[in-house]
Write an enzyme that holds these catalytic residues in place. Structure first.
Site, short mmCIF file in Angstrom:
data_model
loop_
_atom_site.label_atom_id
_atom_site.label_comp_id
_atom_site.label_asym_id
_atom_site.label_seq_id
_atom_site.Cartn_x
_atom_site.Cartn_y
_atom_site.Cartn_z
N LYS A 30 45.73 3.22 85.89
CA LYS A 30 44.74 4.28 86.04
C LYS A 30 45.00 5.40 85.04
CE LYS A 30 45.46 7.77 88.49
NZ LYS A 30 45.78 8.77 89.55
N SER A 31 46.27 5.79 84.91
CA SER A 31 46.61 6.91 84.03
C SER A 31 46.24 6.62 82.59
CB SER A 31 48.10 7.23 84.14
OG SER A 31 48.44 7.63 85.45
N ARG A 35 42.95 8.38 80.51
CA ARG A 35 43.23 9.08 79.26
C ARG A 35 42.49 8.41 78.09
NH1 ARG A 35 47.24 10.24 82.58
NH2 ARG A 35 48.56 12.10 82.28
N GLY A 112 42.53 13.58 90.53
CA GLY A 112 43.13 14.67 89.77
C GLY A 112 42.84 14.59 88.29
N SER A 187 51.48 18.55 86.16
CA SER A 187 51.58 18.33 84.71
C SER A 187 50.21 18.04 84.11
CB SER A 187 52.52 17.16 84.41
OG SER A 187 51.97 15.93 84.84
N SER A 215 56.57 15.48 86.63
CA SER A 215 55.87 14.34 86.01
C SER A 215 55.83 14.41 84.49
CB SER A 215 54.44 14.24 86.57
OG SER A 215 54.46 14.15 87.98
N GLU A 334 54.87 10.16 92.14
CA GLU A 334 53.93 9.21 92.74
C GLU A 334 54.64 8.01 93.38
OE1 GLU A 334 52.40 6.77 88.86
OE2 GLU A 334 52.35 8.96 88.81
#
Length: 446
Positions: A30-31, A35, A112, A187, A215, A334
Site C-alpha cells: 500500500k505504501s 506514493r 492516512g 512521519s 516511522s 504498524e
C-alpha cells in the site's frame, strides 16, 4: 451506528490443527502503491504501475487523483490473476498526468496517505478541492500538513480545526521554500511535503522540530522513490542537517514500476509459522527494500523463528517455541498489533516500546490491543509509549477491530492458538489486504 444498521458479522477465526506449510502470495505494498500514484500524477510524462495493490486505501487514492483530473487506465492480463505473477503479468495501471484541476471533492476514507499526501497536490491544482472522509478521519492529526502548506503559500479553509473536512483552494502553483513542522504524530507530514516538493516553484525544505520522529523507514521510502523518478533530495543521511530534508524543484519522470509485496501485510502469515511451528514462504520478498515490514525478519527470529531469504522469496520457519521480546518499534509501529498478538502466546513477558503515536492511528491501537487481548484472558498493560505483555492462558471470545485492519489480523493470529475467537468485522482488512479471509484459510488448507 445508524439505527437500522446491522452490526458487523462475527468471523470465527480458524484454529490451527497442526503446523502450517504454505506459500502465500502477498499483494502489493500500500505504501509503495500510493506514493507511486502521487509521483506518477505529478510527472511530466505517462508512467506504469505494475502489480499495484487494489485495496480500499489505494482505490481511494486513485479515485481522488481521478477527481482532480488525472487519468488512470487499468489493464489486467488474461493470463494471470489480478495480483500478478513472478513474470510481471497481472494488473497494471497506466497513469496519464493530464493536469490537476477543480472543483472536485475527494473522499479520503480513513487513509492516512490520502488525507495527508493529497492536500499538497491539491495546492497545485486549478480550482478548489474539498477533502472529506470517514468520521474517524476527522480525529486524525492533519495540522502538520495544513499549517505547513499555509506557510508555503497555499490557501486552505478548515474552520480552524487543523483536521478534516477542509478545502484547498488550488492556484495552479505553489511558492514552496523552507518550512518547519512537528511531525512527532506522523512521519506522513514529512512525506506529504516531499512528494509534491519538486513541483513547488522553490522546491521545499522541511525541518522537523519535534522531539521524536516515528516511522523513519517510511520517509526513506519516500526519498528513494523521489530519487527514482529524477528528483534531487538532500537528507540527513546524505550529509545534510539533522532532521532537515530538501527537495530541488524540477520535472519528474514517468516510470515503469513493479510494486513490491506488502511486507507488513506478510506479518500475520509469518506469525502463523511462528505460532504453529510451521513454515510459510512469501515469494518475491525483495533483497533490498525501504519497507518497514522487512524488520519482521529480525523481530520474529528473535521471538523463536528462522528465516532464509532466497532468490524465490522469504522462507520463514517456526521452531515450536515463542519467546518474549523487549523491542523498540518506533520505526515500525504498524507491526505492533501483530507482534503483540504473538507476544500474548509467548513463553515469557514482552515489552513493546516507542509507539505512543499509535494512539493516533486508525484507532487508539494501544488501548484497543490492551482491551481485546485482556478480554480473552490476557495480561496487557499500557505504558507511556507502548505495551507490557505477560502471557496467560487465553480463551475464546469476541475480538473487536474498531474498523482497524491490523487489529483484525492480530485477532486472526490469536485464533490460530485459541479456539473460539470471533473477529468482529474482518472485512476491515480490505483497507490494505483484500481477500484476507480467503488467503488465511488457504494458508491453513481449510
Amino acid at each position: 451506528m445508524a439505527p437500522n444498521t446491522a452490526p458487523p458479522a462475527l468471523w470465527p477465526a480458524p484454529h490451527a490443527s497442526g503446523a502450517v506449510d504454505a506459500t502465500v502470495h502477498v499483494p502489493g505494498s500500500k505504501s509503495v502503491t500510493n506514493r507511486a500514484l502521487v509521483l506518477a500524477a505529478l510527472a511530466s510524462e505517462p508512467g506504469w504501475l505494475r502489480r499495484p495493490l487494489r485495496s480500499r486505501d489505494t482505490l481511494l487514492m486513485a479515485g481522488a487523483l481521478r477527481a482532480m483530473g488525472v487519468e488512470i487506465e487499468e489493464t489486467v492480463s488474461s493470463s494471470s490473476s489480478a495480483a500478478g505473477g513472478p513474470d510481471g503479468t497481472g494488473e497494471a495501471w497506466r497513469v496519464l498526468p493530464t493536469g490537476l484541476r477543480g472543483p472536485a471533492t475527494v473522499d479520503v476514507g480513513n487513509a492516512g496517505t490520502v488525507m495527508r499526501f493529497l492536500p499538497p497536490v491539491a495546492a497545485l491544482a486549478d480550482g478548489p478541492i474539498r477533502f472529506d472522509g470517514d468520521p474517524r478521519s476527522y480525529e486524525r492529526p492533519l495540522h502538520g500538513v495544513i499549517d505547513a502548506l499555509r506557510v508555503l503559500g497555499a490557501r486552505i479553509d478548515d474552520d480552524g480545526r487543523g483536521a478534516l473536512p477542509l478545502t484547498v483552494h488550488g492556484g495552479g502553483a505553489l511558492d514552496g521554500g523552507p518550512v518547519s513542522i512537528d511531525a512527532s504524530s506522523s512521519s506522513q507530514f514529512v512525506s506529504a511535503l516531499l512528494l509534491s516538493g519538486p513541483r513547488f516553484n522553490q522546491g521545499v525544505e522541511v525541518r522537523h522540530t519535534g522531539a521524536t520522529l516515528p516511522s523513519m523507514p517510511h520517509i526513506r521510502m519516500t526519498v528513494d522513490m523521489l530519487r527514482a523518478v529524477g528528483a534531487q533530495v538532500d537528507t540527513p543521511e546524505s550529509g545534510g542537517e539533522p532532521n532537515v530534508w530538501r527537495v530541488t524543484p524540477g520535472a519528474l519522470l514517468g516510470r515503469d514500476l513493479t510494486i513490491e509485496p506488502d511486507l507488513s501485510n506478510a506479518q500475520p502469515f509469518l506469525a502463523a509459522a511462528l505460532v504453529t511451528g510451521g513454515k510459510v514462504v512469501v515469494p518475491d520478498w525483495p533483497q533490498r527494500t525501504t519497507q518497514p515490514g522487512d524488520r519482521l525478519r529480525e523481530i520474529f527470529t528473535e521471538m523463536g523463528g528462522f528465516c532464509e531469504l532466497t532468490d524465490y522469496g522469504l522462507v520463514f520457519t517456526g521452531s515450536g517455541a515463542i519467546h518474549g521480546i523487549d523491542v523498540d518499534l518506533g520505526d515500525v509501529g504498524e507491526l505492533t498489533p501483530g507482534v503483540a498478538a504473538v507476544a500474548a502466546l509467548a513463553d515469557s513477558p514482552s515489552t513493546l516500546r516507542g509507539v505512543a503515536h499509535l494512539r493516533l492511528h486508525e484507532t487508539d491501537r494501544l488501548a484497543a490491543l490492551t482491551k481485546e487481548i485482556n478480554e480473552l484472558g490476557g495480561d496487557v498493560t499500557e505504558t507511556a509509549d507502548g505495551l507490557h505483555i505477560r502471557p496467560r492462558p487465553l480463551h475464546g471470545g469476541t475480538f473487536h477491530t474498531y474498523e482497524d485492519h491490523r487489529m483484525a489480523t492480530a485477532g486472526a493470529i490469536l485464533g490460530l492458538a485459541v479456539e473460539g475467537v470471533l473477529i468482529e468485522n474482518v472485512a476491515t482488512t480490505a483497507k490494505t489486504l483484500p481477500d484476507f479471509p480467503e488467503l488465511w484459510t488457504g494458508m491453513l488448507g481449510q
